[in-house]
Design a protein around this motif. Structure first.
Motif, mmCIF file in Angstrom:
data_model
loop_
_atom_site.group_PDB
_atom_site.id
_atom_site.type_symbol
_atom_site.label_atom_id
_atom_site.label_comp_id
_atom_site.label_asym_id
_atom_site.label_seq_id
_atom_site.Cartn_x
_atom_site.Cartn_y
_atom_site.Cartn_z
ATOM 1 N N PHE A 1 0.893 -1.217 0.148
ATOM 2 C CA PHE A 1 -0.107 -0.183 0.049
ATOM 3 C C PHE A 1 1.047 1.259 -0.068
ATOM 4 N N PRO A 2 0.735 2.095 -0.791
ATOM 5 C CA PRO A 2 1.647 3.238 -0.996
ATOM 6 C C PRO A 2 1.540 4.371 0.093
ATOM 7 N N LYS A 3 2.411 5.122 0.081
ATOM 8 C CA LYS A 3 2.553 6.304 0.800
ATOM 9 C C LYS A 3 1.491 7.369 0.354
ATOM 10 N N VAL A 4 0.765 8.036 1.183
ATOM 11 C CA VAL A 4 -0.374 8.931 0.894
ATOM 12 C C VAL A 4 -0.207 10.171 1.465
ATOM 13 N N ALA A 5 0.937 10.241 2.629
ATOM 14 C CA ALA A 5 1.187 11.421 3.233
ATOM 15 C C ALA A 5 2.017 12.506 2.316
ATOM 16 N N GLY A 6 1.734 13.494 2.256
ATOM 17 C CA GLY A 6 2.207 14.765 1.604
ATOM 18 C C GLY A 6 1.939 14.550 0.119
ATOM 19 N N SER A 7 1.038 13.723 -0.605
ATOM 20 C CA SER A 7 0.447 13.605 -1.745
ATOM 21 C C SER A 7 -0.159 15.097 -2.511
ATOM 22 N N ASP A 8 -0.025 15.180 -3.617
ATOM 23 C CA ASP A 8 -0.736 16.570 -4.219
ATOM 24 C C ASP A 8 -2.108 16.365 -3.890
ATOM 25 N N VAL A 9 -2.931 17.439 -3.654
ATOM 26 C CA VAL A 9 -4.254 17.156 -3.298
ATOM 27 C C VAL A 9 -5.151 16.989 -4.657
#
Length: 105
Positions: free
Chosen positions: A51-59
Motif C-alpha cells: 500500500f503506497p504512501k499517501v502523506a504529503g501527496s498532491d491534493v
C-alpha cells in the motif's frame, strides 16, 4: 459586452471549483481514521507493504484518484481493493481526505 460576461462567468466558475476542492483537514483526519485508511496506508500515511504512501501527496492527484476509484475506474494494481472503500465517499469526503493526506508528512 458578451465577452466580458463570458470571462466573468468563467472566473466565477473557476473560483467556485477551487473552493469546492478546498477540504477541511480536521474532517479529513476523522474520516481517514473512521473509513479504514489507517489499516492499509498506516496511521501517518506512510504506506505499508503493497500500500503506497499517501502523506504529503498532491491534493489534486488525490482528489482525481479517489474520484476515479469511486466511479469504478482502475487506477493501479490496488484498484480492486480501493474501489469498495471509495464507493460511498461524497465529493466533500474526498476533498477533506485529500486535504488531510496532503497535510501529513
Amino acid at each position: 459586452m458578451k465577452k466580458l460576461i463570458l470571462v466573468a462567468a468563467s472566473i466565477a466558475m473557476a473560483a467556485g471549483m477551487a473552493t469546492a476542492q478546498a477540504g477541511d483537514v480536521e474532517a479529513g483526519q476523522a474520516k481517514y481514521a473512521a473509513s479504514g485508511c489507517v489499516g492499509c496506508h498506516g496511521p501517518a500515511g506512510q504506506g505499508q507493504a503493497i500500500f503506497p504512501k499517501v502523506a504529503g501527496s498532491d491534493v489534486d492527484h488525490l482528489v482525481e484518484t479517489m474520484t476515479k476509484y469511486r466511479a469504478g475506474e482502475a487506477v493501479g494494481p490496488n484498484s480492486a481493493m480501493m474501489m469498495p472503500h471509495a464507493m460511498n465517499l461524497s465529493d466533500e469526503d474526498i476533498a477533506n481526505l485529500a486535504a488531510y493526506m496532503a497535510s501529513m508528512d
